[in-house]
Design an enzyme around this catalytic site. Structure first.
Site, PDB file in Angstrom:
ATOM      1  N   GLU A 281      35.552  32.282  62.913  1.00  0.00           N
ATOM      2  CA  GLU A 281      34.589  33.190  64.267  1.00  0.00           C
ATOM      3  C   GLU A 281      34.069  32.286  65.245  1.00  0.00           C
ATOM      4  OE1 GLU A 281      31.575  35.747  62.795  1.00  0.00           O
ATOM      5  OE2 GLU A 281      33.211  37.467  62.497  1.00  0.00           O
TER       6      GLU A 281
ATOM      7  N   GLU B 147      38.624  39.542  57.729  1.00  0.00           N
ATOM      8  CA  GLU B 147      37.145  40.171  57.174  1.00  0.00           C
ATOM      9  C   GLU B 147      37.169  41.393  57.688  1.00  0.00           C
ATOM     10  OE1 GLU B 147      33.392  38.379  58.493  1.00  0.00           O
ATOM     11  OE2 GLU B 147      33.991  35.913  57.722  1.00  0.00           O
TER      12      GLU B 147
HETATM   13  C1  BG6 Z   1      31.165  37.756  60.323  1.00  0.00           C
HETATM   14  C2  BG6 Z   1      31.104  36.801  58.935  1.00  0.00           C
HETATM   15  O1  BG6 Z   1      30.542  37.533  61.685  1.00  0.00           O
HETATM   16  O2  BG6 Z   1      30.255  39.080  60.090  1.00  0.00           O
HETATM   17  C3  BG6 Z   1      29.797  36.699  57.858  1.00  0.00           C
HETATM   18  O3  BG6 Z   1      31.310  35.792  59.411  1.00  0.00           O
HETATM   19  C4  BG6 Z   1      29.530  37.609  57.773  1.00  0.00           C
HETATM   20  O4  BG6 Z   1      29.354  35.602  57.283  1.00  0.00           O
HETATM   21  C5  BG6 Z   1      29.930  39.197  58.339  1.00  0.00           C
HETATM   22  O5  BG6 Z   1      28.572  37.841  56.315  1.00  0.00           O
HETATM   23  C6  BG6 Z   1      29.190  40.112  58.211  1.00  0.00           C
HETATM   24  O6  BG6 Z   1      27.868  40.561  58.749  1.00  0.00           O
HETATM   25  P1  BG6 Z   1      26.461  40.373  57.991  1.00  0.00           P
HETATM   26  O7  BG6 Z   1      25.758  39.942  58.765  1.00  0.00           O
HETATM   27  O8  BG6 Z   1      26.797  42.037  57.994  1.00  0.00           O
HETATM   28  O9  BG6 Z   1      26.800  40.135  56.231  1.00  0.00           O
END
Ligand code: BG6
Length: 487
Positions: free
Chosen positions: A192, A385
């Site tokens: 990201e 993701e």
């Molecule tokens: C993404 C990141 O932006 O979101 C991850 O790359 C992160 O590292 C994921 O865990 C989800 O966000 P959160 O705050 O729910 O863990």
């Protein structure tokens, strides 16, 4: 509709080193910037959310350097993946996972970032980890930098605003390609990359009170990251036999709040500002024309040399990937209700439900963004993701019924199938946090994404034992049927 995924579609799972590994300072690992982030398990929901967007201060940073607590710094223990990865990978193999995405901890390879030689024990850990993936029939998708950099690069050099980091990163990338290149299938230099703008401590290691002109430093740091990304592509293309080196952003899919032309125009500006600026530079190799106005109105001045322009132009990525969790709306009318989102808060869409953390759940937004990204770049895409952060409860018999997660994942998978039917070249999907890990934003354990549960609470207490949730069997079947169970 029949859910058709290509035969070689890569179903997988993702985690990151800081959120999972633990093994703090073991085997020569240096201190990294993520393990400096403070968390108080007594914080309530509101305090956790408020602290999510808080900027790192010199005071907090110094305090963290002098504090060896693990409870208040959960990224120091993670879920102990460092010692338990064999057990975890065995579970992923049982599900038939085809690709495993994790990140390499820069401070395990170069503990201070500027060391003359790499830490051999750190390299050995990744040789062992990736070899184990291969033994278990999984391809490896490695991120070189998922936020945490060696702390020395902040104390001595001031983070990514210092151009020397471009050189240190290039050297780090070269070491990874040379030593691990034969074990990795897909590389992402940066997780990201647009995070540098929205969370400048995580994204580009800036401490706000040390910056005279914070915005200027953010864009300068961003320029250095673009260069570092391009140099990594260059070195990878020279060293690797079959280089697959991608660019990644957090995708903020944005709709106009109304069909009022002002709102539609605002959406275009927002999309450029939050998303396309980053993918345009990495995929097309130049700063897009709209940045001129963006910079002049924002008082940003970047002195980009011809050499820099050339390195960006000649070293573009060969696939693009992004994280997709939610969408948001935008309007010139500031009176809309705002809700939380990943990295950024956004205006609330009345047609969508939100997760407990306020993130707007929008599976069709995934199809929309896949079409937009493919149409714009014509490069293969990878969803690096996607997932639902939710609170899970363990029943007395040890079972965990997470229908909400199955529902979220299956609705998003259906939209991927639609996008593939639309003509999008989608290589694979690594669902986020396939094993429960520490939340990146709110640093808590209670926000869980996994199909594998980890017995650990917000104070770092628990057996660390792994348990299968209902979604585990569902994901196994999804992979086995290559999406056919979605019908
Ligand atoms: C993404 C990141 O932006 O979101 C991850 O790359 C992160 O590292 C994921 O865990 C989800 O966000 P959160 O705050 O729910 O863990």
């Amino acid at each position: 509709m029949k859910m058709r995924f290509p035969e070689n579609f890569l179903w997988g799972g993702a985690i990151s080193c800081a959120q999972a590994d633990g093994g703090y300072l073991e085997d020569g690992k240096g201190i990294d910037t993520q393990s400096m982030r403070y968390f108080n398990p007594k914080w309530d929901r509101k305090e956790r959310d408020e602290n999510r967007n808080i900027n790192m201060t010199s005071e907090r940073f110094t305090e963290a350097l002098n504090n060896d607590s693990q409870m208040n710094y959960p990224f120091r223990h993670g879920i102990d993946f460092y010692h338990r990865y064999k057990e975890d990978l065995a579970l992923l193999e049982e599900m038939g996972v085809k690709v495993f995405r994790t990140s390499i901890d820069w401070s395990r390879i170069y503990p201070n970032g500027d060391d003359a030689t790499p830490n051999e024990d750190g390299i050995q850990f990744y040789i062992d980890l990736f070899t184990e993936c291969r033994k278990r029939n999984m391809q490896v998708f490695a991120t070189m930098l998922h936020y945490g950099i060696p702390v020395n690069l902040v104390t001595k050099y001031g983070g990514w605003k210092n151009r020397k980091l471009v050189y240190f990163f290039e050297r780090y990338a070269k070491t990874l390609f040379e030593r691990l290149g034969n074990l990795v299938d897909f590389w992402l230099p940066f997780n990201e990359i647009n995070c540098n703008r929205f969370n400048p401590y995580n994204g580009c290691a800036l401490i706000k009170d040390q910056e005279e002109n914070y915005d200027q430093s953010i864009f300068l740091a961003g320029h250095h990251q673009f260069l570092a990304n391009a140099f990594a592509v260059k070195v990878g293309n020279e060293i690797l036999e079959r280089p697959m080196i991608g660019g990644m952003i957090a995708r903020f899919t944005t709709y106009p709040a109304t069909c009022k032309p002002e709102d539609v125009m605002q959406t275009i500006l927002d999309e450029n500002y939050k998303n396309y600026f980053y993918t345009d530079v990495m995929a097309r190799g130049e700063y897009p024309s709209y940045t001129k106005r963006m910079f002049s109105e924002g008082g940003i001045y970047l002195n980009i040399s011809d050499e820099d322009r050339q390195i960006l132009k000649e070293n573009t990525v060969n696939f693009l990937s992004y994280s997709y969790y939610m969408s948001m709306i935008t309007s010139v009318d500031p009176s809309y209700e705002v809700t939380n989102g990943n990295l950024l808060n956004g205006m609330k869409n009345p047609y969508l439900e939100t997760s407990e953390w306020g993130w707007q759940i929008d599976p069709i937004g995934l199809r929309i963004s896949l079409n937009q990204m493919y149409d714009r770049y014509q490069l293969p895409l990878f969803i690096a993701e996607n997932g639902l952060g939710a609170r899970d409860s363990v029943e007395q018999d040890g079972s965990i019924h997470d229908d909400y997660r199955i529902n979220y994942l299956s609705e998003h998978a259906k939209q991927m199938a639609e996008a593939i039917e639309d003509g999008v070249d989608l290589l694979g999907y690594t669902m986020w946090g396939i094993i429960d890990i520490i939340s990146c934003g709110t640093i808590e354990m209670s926000k869980r994404y996994g199909v594998i549960y980890v017995d650990l609470d917000d104070s770092g207490q628990g057996s660390y034992k792994r348990k299968k949730k209902d979604s585990f069997e569902w994901y196994r079947k999804l992979i086995e049927s290559n999406g056919e169970i979605l019908i």
